[in-house]
Design a protein around this motif. Structure first.
Motif, short mmCIF file in Angstrom:
data_model
loop_
_atom_site.label_atom_id
_atom_site.label_comp_id
_atom_site.label_asym_id
_atom_site.label_seq_id
_atom_site.Cartn_x
_atom_site.Cartn_y
_atom_site.Cartn_z
N ALA A 73 8.90 2.48 -0.86
CA ALA A 73 7.57 2.85 -0.36
C ALA A 73 7.23 4.29 -0.76
O ALA A 73 6.11 4.57 -1.21
CB ALA A 73 7.53 2.70 1.16
N PHE A 74 8.20 5.18 -0.60
CA PHE A 74 8.00 6.58 -0.98
C PHE A 74 7.66 6.68 -2.47
O PHE A 74 6.72 7.39 -2.86
CB PHE A 74 9.26 7.40 -0.67
N ASP A 75 8.41 5.98 -3.32
CA ASP A 75 8.16 6.02 -4.76
C ASP A 75 6.77 5.49 -5.10
O ASP A 75 6.09 6.03 -5.98
CB ASP A 75 9.22 5.21 -5.52
N ALA A 76 6.35 4.43 -4.40
CA ALA A 76 5.01 3.87 -4.64
C ALA A 76 3.93 4.89 -4.29
O ALA A 76 2.93 5.03 -5.00
CB ALA A 76 4.82 2.59 -3.84
N MET A 77 4.14 5.62 -3.20
CA MET A 77 3.17 6.66 -2.81
C MET A 77 3.24 7.85 -3.77
O MET A 77 2.21 8.40 -4.16
CB MET A 77 3.44 7.10 -1.37
N TRP A 78 4.42 8.24 -4.15
CA TRP A 78 4.61 9.39 -5.05
C TRP A 78 3.98 9.12 -6.42
O TRP A 78 3.27 9.97 -6.97
CB TRP A 78 6.10 9.68 -5.21
N ASP A 79 4.23 7.94 -6.95
CA ASP A 79 3.78 7.63 -8.32
C ASP A 79 2.30 7.28 -8.39
O ASP A 79 1.63 7.67 -9.35
CB ASP A 79 4.60 6.46 -8.89
N LEU A 115 16.62 1.70 1.46
CA LEU A 115 16.05 1.60 0.12
C LEU A 115 14.63 1.04 0.15
O LEU A 115 13.84 1.31 -0.76
CB LEU A 115 16.94 0.77 -0.80
N LEU A 116 14.27 0.29 1.20
CA LEU A 116 12.88 -0.17 1.34
C LEU A 116 11.97 1.02 1.60
O LEU A 116 10.85 1.09 1.08
CB LEU A 116 12.76 -1.21 2.45
N PHE A 117 12.45 1.98 2.39
CA PHE A 117 11.67 3.20 2.58
C PHE A 117 11.56 3.95 1.26
O PHE A 117 10.48 4.45 0.91
CB PHE A 117 12.29 4.11 3.65
N ARG A 159 6.46 -2.68 2.14
CA ARG A 159 7.86 -2.28 2.34
C ARG A 159 8.11 -1.94 3.81
O ARG A 159 9.19 -2.22 4.33
CB ARG A 159 8.23 -1.09 1.46
N ALA A 160 7.12 -1.36 4.48
CA ALA A 160 7.28 -1.07 5.90
C ALA A 160 7.44 -2.37 6.70
O ALA A 160 8.30 -2.46 7.59
CB ALA A 160 6.08 -0.28 6.42
N ARG A 161 6.66 -3.37 6.37
CA ARG A 161 6.78 -4.66 7.07
C ARG A 161 8.16 -5.28 6.82
O ARG A 161 8.81 -5.77 7.76
CB ARG A 161 5.69 -5.62 6.60
N ASN A 184 0.05 6.66 -5.24
CA ASN A 184 -0.65 6.57 -3.95
C ASN A 184 -0.91 5.11 -3.59
O ASN A 184 -1.99 4.74 -3.12
CB ASN A 184 -1.97 7.34 -3.97
N ASP A 185 0.10 4.28 -3.80
CA ASP A 185 0.00 2.83 -3.61
C ASP A 185 0.26 2.47 -2.15
O ASP A 185 1.38 2.16 -1.74
CB ASP A 185 0.99 2.13 -4.54
N ILE A 186 -0.79 2.52 -1.38
CA ILE A 186 -0.70 2.28 0.06
C ILE A 186 -0.25 0.85 0.35
O ILE A 186 0.55 0.61 1.25
CB ILE A 186 -2.05 2.58 0.74
N GLN A 187 -0.76 -0.12 -0.41
CA GLN A 187 -0.44 -1.52 -0.14
C GLN A 187 1.05 -1.82 -0.34
O GLN A 187 1.65 -2.54 0.46
CB GLN A 187 -1.29 -2.45 -1.01
N THR A 188 1.65 -1.26 -1.38
CA THR A 188 3.09 -1.46 -1.59
C THR A 188 3.87 -0.81 -0.46
O THR A 188 4.83 -1.38 0.06
CB THR A 188 3.54 -0.89 -2.95
N ALA A 189 3.46 0.38 -0.04
CA ALA A 189 4.14 1.07 1.05
C ALA A 189 4.03 0.26 2.35
O ALA A 189 5.01 0.14 3.10
CB ALA A 189 3.58 2.47 1.23
N ILE A 190 2.87 -0.31 2.62
CA ILE A 190 2.69 -1.15 3.81
C ILE A 190 3.60 -2.38 3.74
O ILE A 190 4.24 -2.75 4.72
CB ILE A 190 1.21 -1.55 3.98
#
Length: 197
Positions: free
Chosen positions: A145-151, A140-142, A161-163, A153-159
């Motif tokens: 991140a996917f939703d942040a990018m989809w909605d 669900l963390l992935f 969630r990856a951490r 293009n929120d790179i910082q939120t995706a980063i």
């Protein structure tokens, strides 16, 4: 180690390999772009968005043209390489589950909305995994991140969630995926657990 796997391509008796669906080549350009800079990465995202539109015009759009998926995977792979080198790669690994409720939940959320003929291509297998220490992560963390990018293009939120993902952190209602890049074999078809109609 005995685990479970759901797939529409795996066959009984088959041995799963690294990068089973051969998707790494879709991820590497995003990793390379992020190594240069976030601006370069964002330009890559826009370029991929344009390509998806072009393919769509000619009826050639499918999962392989889902640039948000591959951009998000690129962020996760970049964070893994640079900050968690001991972590298994999401793209090179295969995914397993250790309980039936998670399998049923995934099937209902991700695959049950497909056409009946396509839905019936999915099988659940018992897997013999040759890995004594697979890595357990909250998928669900992935998804966040996917939703942040989809909605946005929120790179910082995706980063972020990856951490959290590679640290082994989790959401309030995690769906645990067990990752390994070691040899795994489908030894028994137990698709009956899905109770499909």
């Amino acid at each position: 180690m005995l685990l479970y796997h759901i797939s529409d391509t795996l066959q009984l008796g088959e041995i799963m390999s690294q990068d089973y669906k051969k998707n790494m080549e879709l991820v590497v350009p995003f990793v390379q772009a992020l190594k240069r800079s976030e601006d370069c990465f964002y330009a890559m995202v826009l370029n991929a968005k344009l390509l998806k539109s072009v393919f769509g015009k000619f009826g050639m759009r499918d999962m392989q043209t889902n640039y948000v998926k591959w951009a998000t995977e690129g962020i996760f792979e970049y964070i893994r390489i640079t900050e968690f080198p001991e972590g298994y790669s999401r793209i090179l690994s295969n995914y397993f589950y250790d309980n039936f409720p998670d399998i049923k939940r995934l099937y209902e959320v991700d695959w049950n909305m497909k056409e009946k003929a396509e839905r019936f291509n999915f099988h659940v297998y018992e897997i013999e995994l040759e890995d004594e220490a697979p890595q357990k992560r909250d998928m669900l963390l992935f998804d966040e991140a996917f939703d942040a990018m989809w909605d946005n293009n929120d790179i910082q939120t995706a980063i972020d969630r990856a951490r959290r993902y590679f640290k082994g952190e989790h959401t309030t209602t995690p769906v645990w995926e067990i990752m390994s890049d070691k040899s795994a074999k489908a030894v028994k078809d137990i698709t009956f657990i899905l109770n499909r109609e």
